[in-house]
Design an enzyme around this catalytic site. Sequence first.
Site, PDB file in Angstrom:
ATOM      1  N   GLY A   1      -6.697   4.419  10.112  1.00  0.00           N
ATOM      2  CA  GLY A   1      -7.833   3.305   9.829  1.00  0.00           C
ATOM      3  C   GLY A   1      -7.774   3.133   8.536  1.00  0.00           C
ATOM      4  N   THR A   2      -7.237   3.615   7.616  1.00  0.00           N
ATOM      5  CA  THR A   2      -7.248   3.276   6.372  1.00  0.00           C
ATOM      6  C   THR A   2      -6.821   2.070   5.809  1.00  0.00           C
ATOM      7  OG1 THR A   2      -5.253   4.504   5.805  1.00  0.00           O
ATOM      8  CG2 THR A   2      -7.138   5.325   4.904  1.00  0.00           C
ATOM      9  N   GLY A   3      -5.937   1.364   6.602  1.00  0.00           N
ATOM     10  CA  GLY A   3      -5.400   0.148   6.320  1.00  0.00           C
ATOM     11  C   GLY A   3      -6.124  -0.986   7.018  1.00  0.00           C
ATOM     12  N   CYS A   4      -6.681  -0.801   8.040  1.00  0.00           N
ATOM     13  CA  CYS A   4      -7.693  -1.842   8.793  1.00  0.00           C
ATOM     14  C   CYS A   4      -8.746  -1.830   7.785  1.00  0.00           C
ATOM     15  CB  CYS A   4      -7.995  -1.158  10.190  1.00  0.00           C
ATOM     16  SG  CYS A   4      -6.611  -0.980  11.247  1.00  0.00           S
TER      17      CYS A   4
ATOM     18  N   LYS B   1       0.745  -1.280  -0.068  1.00  0.00           N
ATOM     19  CA  LYS B   1      -0.028   0.040  -0.087  1.00  0.00           C
ATOM     20  C   LYS B   1       1.013   1.381  -0.119  1.00  0.00           C
ATOM     21  CE  LYS B   1      -1.731  -1.349   3.863  1.00  0.00           C
ATOM     22  NZ  LYS B   1      -2.277  -1.425   5.072  1.00  0.00           N
TER      23      LYS B   1
ATOM     24  N   THR C   1      -6.889  10.036   7.736  1.00  0.00           N
ATOM     25  CA  THR C   1      -6.719   8.694   7.273  1.00  0.00           C
ATOM     26  C   THR C   1      -6.318   7.583   8.425  1.00  0.00           C
ATOM     27  OG1 THR C   1      -4.399   9.489   7.115  1.00  0.00           O
ATOM     28  CG2 THR C   1      -5.611   9.805   5.260  1.00  0.00           C
TER      29      THR C   1
HETATM   30  N1  ADP Z   1      -4.767  10.373   1.098  1.00  0.00           N
HETATM   31  C1  ADP Z   1      -5.272   9.176   0.272  1.00  0.00           C
HETATM   32  N2  ADP Z   1      -6.117   9.330  -0.476  1.00  0.00           N
HETATM   33  C2  ADP Z   1      -6.569   8.189  -1.180  1.00  0.00           C
HETATM   34  N3  ADP Z   1      -6.193   6.989  -0.681  1.00  0.00           N
HETATM   35  C3  ADP Z   1      -5.455   6.879   0.355  1.00  0.00           C
HETATM   36  C4  ADP Z   1      -4.811   7.898   1.126  1.00  0.00           C
HETATM   37  N4  ADP Z   1      -4.053   7.430   2.235  1.00  0.00           N
HETATM   38  C5  ADP Z   1      -4.217   6.102   1.992  1.00  0.00           C
HETATM   39  N5  ADP Z   1      -4.996   5.854   0.970  1.00  0.00           N
HETATM   40  C6  ADP Z   1      -5.264   4.345   0.598  1.00  0.00           C
HETATM   41  O1  ADP Z   1      -5.621   3.924   1.874  1.00  0.00           O
HETATM   42  C7  ADP Z   1      -5.369   2.445   1.799  1.00  0.00           C
HETATM   43  C8  ADP Z   1      -4.405   2.267   3.213  1.00  0.00           C
HETATM   44  O2  ADP Z   1      -3.096   2.542   2.791  1.00  0.00           O
HETATM   45  P1  ADP Z   1      -1.930   3.087   4.014  1.00  0.00           P
HETATM   46  O3  ADP Z   1      -2.486   4.246   4.341  1.00  0.00           O
HETATM   47  O4  ADP Z   1      -0.628   2.966   3.002  1.00  0.00           O
HETATM   48  O5  ADP Z   1      -1.935   1.809   4.963  1.00  0.00           O
HETATM   49  P2  ADP Z   1      -1.886   1.909   6.554  1.00  0.00           P
HETATM   50  O6  ADP Z   1      -3.287   2.621   6.985  1.00  0.00           O
HETATM   51  O7  ADP Z   1      -1.793   0.596   6.777  1.00  0.00           O
HETATM   52  O8  ADP Z   1      -0.729   2.756   6.872  1.00  0.00           O
HETATM   53  C9  ADP Z   1      -4.489   2.152   0.441  1.00  0.00           C
HETATM   54  O9  ADP Z   1      -5.390   1.616  -0.718  1.00  0.00           O
HETATM   55  C10 ADP Z   1      -4.027   3.686   0.088  1.00  0.00           C
HETATM   56  O10 ADP Z   1      -3.729   3.881  -1.275  1.00  0.00           O
HETATM   57  C1  MP5 Z   2      -5.735  -1.364  17.569  1.00  0.00           C
HETATM   58  C2  MP5 Z   2      -5.115  -0.924  16.054  1.00  0.00           C
HETATM   59  N1  MP5 Z   2      -4.898  -1.498  15.246  1.00  0.00           N
HETATM   60  C3  MP5 Z   2      -4.278  -1.030  13.882  1.00  0.00           C
HETATM   61  C4  MP5 Z   2      -3.752   0.120  13.829  1.00  0.00           C
HETATM   62  C5  MP5 Z   2      -3.146   0.719  12.807  1.00  0.00           C
HETATM   63  O1  MP5 Z   2      -3.999   1.777  11.963  1.00  0.00           O
HETATM   64  P1  MP5 Z   2      -3.241   3.013  11.326  1.00  0.00           P
HETATM   65  O2  MP5 Z   2      -1.982   2.478  10.801  1.00  0.00           O
HETATM   66  O3  MP5 Z   2      -4.070   3.605  10.689  1.00  0.00           O
HETATM   67  O4  MP5 Z   2      -2.607   3.718  12.615  1.00  0.00           O
HETATM   68  C6  MP5 Z   2      -3.899   0.895  14.800  1.00  0.00           C
HETATM   69  N2  MP5 Z   2      -3.456   2.235  15.069  1.00  0.00           N
HETATM   70  N3  MP5 Z   2      -4.668   0.602  16.218  1.00  0.00           N
HETATM   71 MG    MG Z   3      -3.269   4.795   6.641  1.00  0.00          MG
END
Ligand code: ADP
Ligand code: MP5
Ligand code: MG
Length: 558
Positions: A275-278, A240, A273
């Site tokens: 929680g986007t990953g979860c 990602k 953003t």
């Molecule tokens: N500002 C943003 N605009 C659009 N999509 C986003 C943005 N930030 C993250 N994403 C998307 O959200 C999803 C989670 O990505 P990311 O943020 O890299 O992961 P995590 O939350 O695990 O750190 C991916 O599909 C990424 O492309």
């Molecule tokens: C309990 C828990 N699980 C997962 C994430 C990761 O989420 P993020 O990468 O958006 O901080 C988090 N912050 N807290």
């Molecule tokens: Mg994220």
Amino acid sequence: MACSGLLSNSFIANKCFRPRRHHKLAVPYPRSFSSSRVHLAQNLGISMSMEENGAAKQGLDVSRKKLPHVLTVAGSDSGAGAGIQADLKACAARGVYCSTVITAVTAQNTVGVQGVNIVPDEFVAQQLKSVLSDMEVDVVKTGMLPSIEIVRVLQQSLKEFPVRAVVVDPVMVSTSGDVLADPSILARFREELLMMADIVTPNLKETSTLLGGMRLETVDDMRRAAKLLHSMGPRSVLVKGGDLPESFDAVDVFFDGEEYHELHSPRVKTRNTHGTGCTLASCIAAELAKGSSMLSAVKLAKRYVETALEYSKDIILGNGAQGPFDHFLRLKHNTSTGGTFSGNELFLYAVTDSGMNEKWERPMEVAVKEAIEGGATIIQLREKDAETRKFIETAKACLKICHPYKVPLLINDRIDVALASDADGVHVGQSDMPARVARILLGPDKVIGVSCKTVEQAHQAWLDGADYIGCGGVYPTSTKANNSTVGLDGLKTVCLASKLPVVAIGGINASNAITVLGIGPPNLKGVAVVSTVFARSSVVGETRKLHSMLTEAVLKAN
Ligand SMILES: Nc1ncnc2c1ncn2[C@@H]1O[C@H](COP(=O)(O)OP(=O)(O)O)[C@@H](O)[C@H]1O
Ligand SMILES: Cc1ncc(COP(=O)(O)O)c(N)n1
Ligand SMILES: [Mg+2]
């Protein structure tokens, strides 16, 4: 793989439908397998499971529809932006049941993680057993796995109770930089968990950590990393790119061992953003549970996250750098009615007419603004001949004008335009889409009005879930050809029978409006006008005149 009669029921329920390793999940999963389970069990000479016996004893239908079911094994986020809470919201938004095994409880908000309390591994094992032994889980999604022991019990549970797919989000460090998994877990992740994963979804930092500190600065780096991660055992990899520099789109790289797909979406400019990953991983799991192939699930999940971010980009919750977003795409809907339409909004109801605006070379937005400034309490856009795209644009522009004044904007007839522009509701006639269907399409919060001439139609509108009725024509009018009139008597009869608020329409002007409102029934809430306000050069002047007359009359009557 053939199923043998020696296999346990849970194995039959799950493993037989699980696509074999190293095959892409291209074939949709069977949706309902309660009945096939019984059938299969009979073929194999195996008696029904306890739960099926129980259901049969209670006279329940064992071939009932099975809910797609995701089990999330993750940590709780007290701020509810990420973790278990995000997973529950994502699955609910995608129409999938979500059960939860909690691995840790975090004290967390938009600033960061203030504390972590790890759930004892025996108790994680107990939660896993409770859910997996009973509830026909389709897909397991993992998030925060804070200790080696917890990874171990998860592996054991999945061996005992196999599921159709495993989505591994290798959460290690939160976006705020706080450590969520013991560093010792890395080896276990690399050696064991990745092997069990149908897809693994690391962000840039996690990818780098899993690959021993590899630098990731470009999409090409992400492609290389995806290939390396794939060689560690998962069937598919999604690297990602949310954390790429702002100059990049939000790019994720998908690799299934054969093909790469770069998934691009515009980068939404927002702090929300967290929680986007979860959410992404849960949404992938949800789509797999419904029967999607892996690539479709990933594409849909990405689009869902992007849309949710776009909708929530302006919301403010908490003081920290990482705000949560709204999974149900609703917080931004700052509708003037908020789902609480009282009928008082009908007092001075202005229905637009593009012909009249053209005559005075007045853009629709100007006409709407003037009507509101003159005192209109609700606006209906009635555009019988407009091109759809233009109509949506006009509706959006008019909504921007109406909402600061808390004046609802309804669309005549066109449910599609109301949906696309996120207008406050629609007004439908007797030959338009039935209000009952419009209600299903628009949901519970939007306003629906129906034109009615008779007591029966008014009753049906109420049954169909409308919010108000428009009754008329009260007098003959030039804006609606061949429209029969109901007169004041007809209006009164319908008002007395209607359980809904009523607005009178048809030929109403400054000289008869008081008479119309004066007929009495308390649910007659106002008058709707077209020519009276839009046929002249000064919309604001005409509307103001009518508004002050009506207000004066109402004040006198009280
Ligand atoms: N500002 C943003 N605009 C659009 N999509 C986003 C943005 N930030 C993250 N994403 C998307 O959200 C999803 C989670 O990505 P990311 O943020 O890299 O992961 P995590 O939350 O695990 O750190 C991916 O599909 C990424 O492309
Ligand atoms: C309990 C828990 N699980 C997962 C994430 C990761 O989420 P993020 O990468 O958006 O901080 C988090 N912050 N807290
Ligand atoms: Mg994220």
